[in-house]
Write a protein that holds these residues in place. Structure first.
Motif, PDB file in Angstrom:
ATOM      1  N   VAL A  17       0.850  -1.195   0.000  1.00 13.15           N
ATOM      2  CA  VAL A  17       0.000   0.000   0.000  1.00 13.15           C
ATOM      3  C   VAL A  17       0.883   1.242   0.000  1.00 13.15           C
ATOM      4  O   VAL A  17       0.699   2.161  -0.806  1.00 13.15           O
ATOM      5  N   ILE A  38       1.129   4.050  -2.887  1.00 11.79           N
ATOM      6  CA  ILE A  38       0.895   5.470  -2.578  1.00 11.79           C
ATOM      7  C   ILE A  38       2.104   6.279  -3.025  1.00 11.79           C
ATOM      8  O   ILE A  38       1.982   7.331  -3.662  1.00 11.79           O
ATOM      9  N   LEU A  57       9.444  13.877  -3.078  1.00 15.49           N
ATOM     10  CA  LEU A  57       8.959  13.393  -1.782  1.00 15.49           C
ATOM     11  C   LEU A  57       9.581  12.051  -1.422  1.00 15.49           C
ATOM     12  O   LEU A  57       9.521  11.612  -0.297  1.00 15.49           O
ATOM     13  N   VAL A 101       4.922   8.355   4.337  1.00 18.56           N
ATOM     14  CA  VAL A 101       3.783   7.630   3.787  1.00 18.56           C
ATOM     15  C   VAL A 101       3.132   6.770   4.865  1.00 18.56           C
ATOM     16  O   VAL A 101       1.908   6.722   4.996  1.00 18.56           O
ATOM     17  N   LEU A 153      -0.656   6.775   6.207  1.00 18.67           N
ATOM     18  CA  LEU A 153      -1.494   5.578   6.190  1.00 18.67           C
ATOM     19  C   LEU A 153      -1.998   5.240   7.586  1.00 18.67           C
ATOM     20  O   LEU A 153      -3.124   4.762   7.752  1.00 18.67           O
ATOM     21  N   ALA A 196       4.276  18.950   1.093  1.00 20.17           N
ATOM     22  CA  ALA A 196       4.167  18.334  -0.238  1.00 20.17           C
ATOM     23  C   ALA A 196       3.352  17.054  -0.176  1.00 20.17           C
ATOM     24  O   ALA A 196       2.524  16.771  -1.058  1.00 20.17           O
ATOM     25  N   LEU A 197       3.548  16.264   0.867  1.00 19.42           N
ATOM     26  CA  LEU A 197       2.845  14.998   1.006  1.00 19.42           C
ATOM     27  C   LEU A 197       1.337  15.228   1.121  1.00 19.42           C
ATOM     28  O   LEU A 197       0.528  14.609   0.406  1.00 19.42           O
ATOM     29  N   ALA A 202      -0.040  16.302  -2.109  1.00 21.20           N
ATOM     30  CA  ALA A 202      -0.062  15.236  -3.113  1.00 21.20           C
ATOM     31  C   ALA A 202      -1.161  14.229  -2.819  1.00 21.20           C
ATOM     32  O   ALA A 202      -1.790  13.684  -3.726  1.00 21.20           O
ATOM     33  N   LEU A 203      -1.397  13.973  -1.547  1.00 19.24           N
ATOM     34  CA  LEU A 203      -2.376  12.949  -1.185  1.00 19.24           C
ATOM     35  C   LEU A 203      -3.808  13.429  -1.380  1.00 19.24           C
ATOM     36  O   LEU A 203      -4.736  12.621  -1.378  1.00 19.24           O
ATOM     37  N   VAL A 253      -5.433  11.563  -4.053  1.00 18.11           N
ATOM     38  CA  VAL A 253      -5.289  10.099  -4.071  1.00 18.11           C
ATOM     39  C   VAL A 253      -6.417   9.451  -3.267  1.00 18.11           C
ATOM     40  O   VAL A 253      -6.694   9.859  -2.142  1.00 18.11           O
ATOM     41  N   ILE A 311      -7.096   6.734  -1.190  1.00 10.86           N
ATOM     42  CA  ILE A 311      -6.287   5.739  -0.481  1.00 10.86           C
ATOM     43  C   ILE A 311      -6.995   4.382  -0.389  1.00 10.86           C
ATOM     44  O   ILE A 311      -6.374   3.333  -0.570  1.00 10.86           O
ATOM     45  N   VAL A 370      -6.409   2.441  -3.418  1.00  9.94           N
ATOM     46  CA  VAL A 370      -5.042   1.930  -3.497  1.00  9.94           C
ATOM     47  C   VAL A 370      -4.897   0.687  -2.627  1.00  9.94           C
ATOM     48  O   VAL A 370      -4.256  -0.292  -3.007  1.00  9.94           O
ATOM     49  N   ILE A 371      -5.524   0.731  -1.457  1.00  7.88           N
ATOM     50  CA  ILE A 371      -5.462  -0.422  -0.553  1.00  7.88           C
ATOM     51  C   ILE A 371      -6.100  -1.634  -1.222  1.00  7.88           C
ATOM     52  O   ILE A 371      -5.578  -2.753  -1.171  1.00  7.88           O
ATOM     53  N   LYS A 384      -6.250  -2.161  -4.345  1.00  6.39           N
ATOM     54  CA  LYS A 384      -5.332  -2.589  -5.400  1.00  6.39           C
ATOM     55  C   LYS A 384      -4.190  -3.411  -4.814  1.00  6.39           C
ATOM     56  O   LYS A 384      -3.715  -4.359  -5.438  1.00  6.39           O
TER      57      LYS A 384
END
Lengths: 288, 69, 69, 69, 69, 69, 69
Positions: free
Chosen positions: A274, A278, A286, C4, C8, C40-41, C44-45, C48, C50, C53-54, C56
């Protein structure tokens, strides 16, 4: 049977006796079978069935006689299926087996003008042993893409030259024979078969084996599924049952994030994947 | 899964995965910490080589992604 | 990857992924926080999904199953 | 994995997955029970739809089976 | 499936899978035990290497992923 | 598997799956019947929707497990 | 499907798939037997390697498993 010749009487007698001594009586058409394949066929029938070729009228008389003597009017129905150059085939094989056997015994035969194609006739792509000559032009006239390559006639691509049921022309027969393609089938054509009061026709007897195999597989999967899903163990399914229980337990543990020896890899791995996925979505600056 | 992420965060940060550290991280995230889960997690991770496990996990993503494209 | 994981962790705990929250988590893990990266994180998120993505991440199996047939 | 099996046994038998029940099952199997692990398991399973997760386990094969037909 | 989980629990706990043990575990879970099913299960498990079978269950797909590349 | 086939045969024939019926079918097939297995089968099938169960893919696959292995 | 189940039952029991045997099994299950179907079934299965056919039915999974070896 007032004016019937003595040999005919004897023939009917013998045929009737034959009919009476076997459970399965079939009528076959041997009209299109040349003598040599017919003798080959008799050979392959040996021990399985007895074939007697006779005149249609005598066969009819013999069936009637046997039916009468056996007091079996059902048997007489067979008479209605006599046609062509009929022969009598008596056997212990059940009619379906007999039909299957006769179909499998059919041999390829050379093309004959005026005969319908039993199935689509294909001239395959590739080189042929034929030398250049007027045949090439004839082929091209029939739509066969023939060319000369390395001094021999070569076919450019697979070509259907005749659809099933269409009549073979003399020109096409000649070409097919030159190419060594045998599009016809020669063999005993079953007209009807009698057993136990029932007359079976070829339409009924032509069974789709593929379908039976599918049914077998389906039936097996049913049994397999039933056994595993109800946890009723059998020799064939005990492993699957254990695996199902184990994987169920493992998946629940993984989903719950409950770490054990067996799930540590999966849980950490999943979390990491995950994070990795991400990270792929993030701008480069980053990333570490 | 938050407990697992806490453990992985500590690991990535080069810190030891102890009950105390996990608790601290979870609390900082505003999680009401269940001591038993922390204990069980730390015990379960003992003897697990996280780097190895993670490396193995990373591969299939790339592989599986390819044919899916 | 710490950043990250921190994100999460917050997500799994049902908390919002804000600069402040991420900073708190990272600091609790003993990470020296780089403000710019946190910014930035979070930015960027924002785009997204999430959960997707999980989903996936669990998928490779389905993908792997198909070609095996 | 004993703890997980105990929980699934209870689930399959239509019983509630409680600390007490898990303990009873484990003890009957001669397992020396670790309270923390029991607690952690019960907590972890909260919110997990066990039937669904187990069902998921059986799914991918259906996919693989189809093209073989 | 409760009978199978009982057997797997015993196996994971390092105990022998006997009719008696399975019965004890099931009863502890509050299951009304069907003797015939216990018998049938124990008989079916005879000669089965459970560890091997489980290992097989865990493996397949991972490797199946490889040829997909 | 004989016992399962016998049950499926009865089901397909619209007959009840009872110990007696299963025994009769097995005996007709020349099988020396094991009463315990018959009993176990009938017990296992009690309350089961056979039509549903026979269509449900049984073979499980590890969901997240695979790629990690 | 009764007829096919009967055939598989005989096969699993190590008996020959003959018209007589199938009829006996079907009758024991209370099925009114259609002679022509029995005959057709026996003829269709002649020369068929049932074990092989069955194995193929089970294959999708086996296939996925195979490369793991």
């Amino acid at each position: 049977m007032a004016h019937v010749a003595e040999w005919k009487k004897k023939e009917v007698e013998e045929l009737a006796k034959l009919i009476k001594s076997y459970p399965v009586i079939a009528l076959v058409d041997v009209a299109d079978v040349p003598a040599y394949p017919l003798s080959k066929m008799r050979e392959s029938l040996r021990g399985k069935a007895v074939l007697r070729v006779s005149r249609n009228t005598l066969i009819e008389l013999a069936i009637k006689k046997a039916a009468q003597e056996l007091n079996n009017p059902d048997l007489e129905k067979l008479v209605g299926y006599i046609q062509g150059g009929a022969g009598i085939l008596v056997t212990e094989m059940n009619p379906f087996k007999l039909y299957k056997f006769l179909e499998e015994s059919k041999k390829p035969a050379p093309a004959k003008p005026g005969v319908p194609a039993p199935k689509d006739i294909v001239v395959p792509a590739g080189p042929t042993p034929l030398s250049p000559g007027p045949l090439v032009g004839e082929m091209q006239a029939l739509g066969i893409p023939a060319r000369i390559e390395k001094g021999k006639v070569s076919i450019q691509k697979d070509t259907v030259v005749l659809k099933a049921g269409e009549i073979i022309t003399p020109q096409l027969a000649n070409i097919l024979n030159q190419l060594g393609i045998e599009p016809l089938e020669v063999g005993l054509k079953l007209l009807a078969a009698y057993e136990d009061g029932i007359v079976y026709t070829p339409e009924v007897l032509a069974i789709d084996e593929e379908q039976y195999i599918n049914m077998l597989q389906q039936a097996y999967m049913h049994a397999f599924n039933l056994s595993v899903n109800t946890a009723y163990p059998t020799k064939q399914t005990i492993e699957a049952i254990i695996q199902k229980a184990f994987l169920g337990a493992k998946n629940v543990a993984v989903e719950a994030g409950y770490i054990t020896k067996e799930t540590a890899g999966d849980i950490l791995g999943k979390a990491f994947r995950v994070a990795l996925l991400i990270a792929q979505e993030l701008p480069e600056e980053l990333l570490d | 899964m938050e407990y697992v992420y806490a453990a992985l965060l500590l690991h990535a940060a080069g810190k030891e995965i102890t009950e105390e550290n996990i608790k601290a991280v979870l609390q900082a995230a505003g999680v009401e910490v269940d001591e038993a889960r922390v204990k069980a997690l730390v015990a379960a991770l003992e003897g697990v080589n996280i780097d190895e496990v993670i490396e193995k996990a990373a591969m299939p993503v790339a592989v599986a992604a390819a044919p899916a494209a």
